[in-house]
Design a protein around this motif. Structure first.
Motif, PDB file in Angstrom:
ATOM      1  N   GLU A 103       0.843  -1.216   0.000  1.00  0.00           N
ATOM      2  CA  GLU A 103       0.000   0.000   0.000  1.00  0.00           C
ATOM      3  C   GLU A 103       0.870   1.255   0.000  1.00  0.00           C
ATOM      4  OE1 GLU A 103      -2.340  -0.672   3.456  1.00  0.00           O
ATOM      5  OE2 GLU A 103      -3.798  -1.966   2.431  1.00  0.00           O
ATOM      6  N   ASN A 104       1.991   1.185   0.746  1.00  0.00           N
ATOM      7  CA  ASN A 104       2.921   2.331   0.784  1.00  0.00           C
ATOM      8  C   ASN A 104       3.486   2.613  -0.601  1.00  0.00           C
ATOM      9  OD1 ASN A 104       2.552   2.717   3.506  1.00  0.00           O
ATOM     10  ND2 ASN A 104       4.371   1.533   4.106  1.00  0.00           N
ATOM     11  N   ILE A 105       3.836   1.545  -1.309  1.00  0.00           N
ATOM     12  CA  ILE A 105       4.394   1.710  -2.657  1.00  0.00           C
ATOM     13  C   ILE A 105       3.347   2.324  -3.590  1.00  0.00           C
ATOM     14  CG2 ILE A 105       5.157   0.430  -4.704  1.00  0.00           C
ATOM     15  CD1 ILE A 105       6.615  -1.508  -2.826  1.00  0.00           C
ATOM     16  N   THR A 106       2.134   1.826  -3.479  1.00  0.00           N
ATOM     17  CA  THR A 106       1.048   2.350  -4.332  1.00  0.00           C
ATOM     18  C   THR A 106       0.863   3.854  -4.102  1.00  0.00           C
ATOM     19  OG1 THR A 106      -0.084   0.224  -4.305  1.00  0.00           O
ATOM     20  CG2 THR A 106      -1.399   2.163  -4.906  1.00  0.00           C
ATOM     21  N   LYS A 141      12.418  -3.742  -1.916  1.00  0.00           N
ATOM     22  CA  LYS A 141      13.431  -4.665  -1.421  1.00  0.00           C
ATOM     23  C   LYS A 141      12.901  -5.400  -0.190  1.00  0.00           C
ATOM     24  CE  LYS A 141      18.240  -4.875   0.117  1.00  0.00           C
ATOM     25  NZ  LYS A 141      19.464  -4.097   0.462  1.00  0.00           N
ATOM     26  N   LEU A 142      12.237  -4.635   0.671  1.00  0.00           N
ATOM     27  CA  LEU A 142      11.657  -5.225   1.881  1.00  0.00           C
ATOM     28  C   LEU A 142      10.563  -6.234   1.521  1.00  0.00           C
ATOM     29  CD1 LEU A 142      11.436  -5.388   4.939  1.00  0.00           C
ATOM     30  CD2 LEU A 142       9.937  -3.385   4.891  1.00  0.00           C
ATOM     31  N   ILE A 143       9.782  -5.898   0.495  1.00  0.00           N
ATOM     32  CA  ILE A 143       8.726  -6.802   0.041  1.00  0.00           C
ATOM     33  C   ILE A 143       9.318  -8.120  -0.463  1.00  0.00           C
ATOM     34  CG2 ILE A 143       7.085  -7.164  -1.865  1.00  0.00           C
ATOM     35  CD1 ILE A 143       6.113  -4.311  -1.416  1.00  0.00           C
ATOM     36  N   ALA A 144      10.423  -8.002  -1.216  1.00  0.00           N
ATOM     37  CA  ALA A 144      11.081  -9.208  -1.736  1.00  0.00           C
ATOM     38  C   ALA A 144      11.576 -10.085  -0.588  1.00  0.00           C
ATOM     39  CB  ALA A 144      12.240  -8.813  -2.645  1.00  0.00           C
ATOM     40  N   GLU A 145      12.143  -9.439   0.450  1.00  0.00           N
ATOM     41  CA  GLU A 145      12.630 -10.180   1.618  1.00  0.00           C
ATOM     42  C   GLU A 145      11.469 -10.840   2.369  1.00  0.00           C
ATOM     43  OE1 GLU A 145      14.768  -7.297   3.881  1.00  0.00           O
ATOM     44  OE2 GLU A 145      16.537  -7.318   2.575  1.00  0.00           O
ATOM     45  N   LEU A 146      10.371 -10.079   2.518  1.00  0.00           N
ATOM     46  CA  LEU A 146       9.198 -10.618   3.216  1.00  0.00           C
ATOM     47  C   LEU A 146       8.611 -11.806   2.456  1.00  0.00           C
ATOM     48  CD1 LEU A 146       7.411  -7.331   4.358  1.00  0.00           C
ATOM     49  CD2 LEU A 146       8.298  -9.126   5.871  1.00  0.00           C
ATOM     50  N   GLU A 147       8.534 -11.666   1.126  1.00  0.00           N
ATOM     51  CA  GLU A 147       7.995 -12.770   0.310  1.00  0.00           C
ATOM     52  C   GLU A 147       8.857 -14.019   0.449  1.00  0.00           C
ATOM     53  OE1 GLU A 147       5.755 -10.316  -3.292  1.00  0.00           O
ATOM     54  OE2 GLU A 147       7.868 -10.887  -3.499  1.00  0.00           O
ATOM     55  N   ASP A 148      10.176 -13.817   0.512  1.00  0.00           N
ATOM     56  CA  ASP A 148      11.092 -14.951   0.678  1.00  0.00           C
ATOM     57  C   ASP A 148      10.897 -15.594   2.058  1.00  0.00           C
ATOM     58  OD1 ASP A 148      13.353 -16.585  -0.212  1.00  0.00           O
ATOM     59  OD2 ASP A 148      14.451 -15.587   1.411  1.00  0.00           O
TER      60      ASP A 148
END
Length: 243
Positions: A77-80, A107-114
């Motif tokens: 949501e922050n990115i949007t 980058k944080l989203i990628a880490e969270l998804e991982d």
């Protein structure tokens, strides 16, 4: 105490010793069986505790995954919002700052998804393990039920045998003087359950010590209750009590 009365008392004492030793053996066997039953229950409890522990691990992982998914949604949501804000930015400096925020968030989203994927894999592994453990537990419960049934049947059989011996013991005790029973009971407590022993070939068969010749000869006359000078157990001549 007359010689015949004493001989009868010694014979009764000898019989009482045999009954008590038999009861001791049955009680010991029963205790062992009950211990085995407790061990079976403990085995089941351990298996159930391990399953509960694994389920708790999965629950903790689910909570952690839920928190990460909430963060993931928040960052998305922050990115949007930031990307929408980019269209309204007038200065290069502000544009770079917002772009950096978006980059950091992605980058944080990628880490969270991982991390979420790792949690999902860990939860799946635990679920597979729990399924296997539950199948093993079901098999174990069946085996334990069978074994406990066998144990209970054996215990019932032992109880029946003990009850018969206890009844016989009560009748045997009735024929013994209180003073003799008191000495017998005290010796049983002091000598690991064995109060009456045979004197054979000049030796006490309780402690294997040599008996004084005069004392050994006195046993043949059955004039008194004779005890071993070494272990204090009551001595009998087997041929006398069996005659």
């Amino acid at each position: 105490m007359g010689r015949q009365i004493l001989r009868n008392s010694l014979k009764s004492l000898y019989e009482l010793q045999e009954i008590d030793l038999r009861i001791d053996g049955l009680d010991s066997e029963k205790a062992q069986l009950l211990s085995e039953a407790q061990a079976l229950e403990a085995k089941l409890a351990d298996a159930r505790e391990k399953i509960a522990a694994r389920r708790e691990e999965a629950r903790t992982l689910e909570e952690e995954k839920g928190a990460m998914e909430a963060n993931l949604k928040s960052e998305g949501e922050n990115i949007t919002r930031s990307e929408a804000h980019l269209k309204e930015i007038k200065t290069q400096k502000e544009y770079q700052a917002v772009s950096k925020e978006i980059s950091t968030a992605k980058k944080l989203i990628a880490e969270l998804e991982d991390q979420i994927l790792q949690k999902i894999n860990a939860i799946e592994e635990i679920n597979v393990d729990v399924t296997k453990k539950e199948a093993d537990l079901a098999e174990l419960e069946g085996n334990v039920a069978t074994q406990k049934g066998e144990v209970e049947a054996k215990v019932q059989s032992l109880d029946s045998g003990i009850a018969v011996d206890v009844a016989t013991r009560e009748q045997t005790v009735k024929g013994l003087p209180a003073s003799v029973m008191k000495r017998y009971s005290r010796l049983r407590d002091q000598r690991r359950g064995v109060a009456v022993v045979e004197a054979k070939e000049g030796n006490c068969m309780g402690c294997n010590m040599h008996l004084p010749p005069q004392l050994y000869n006195t046993l043949f006359r059955a004039d008194d209750v004779i005890t071993c000078p070494h272990c204090q157990r009551i001595l009998i001549m087997k041929q006398e009590v069996e005659g």
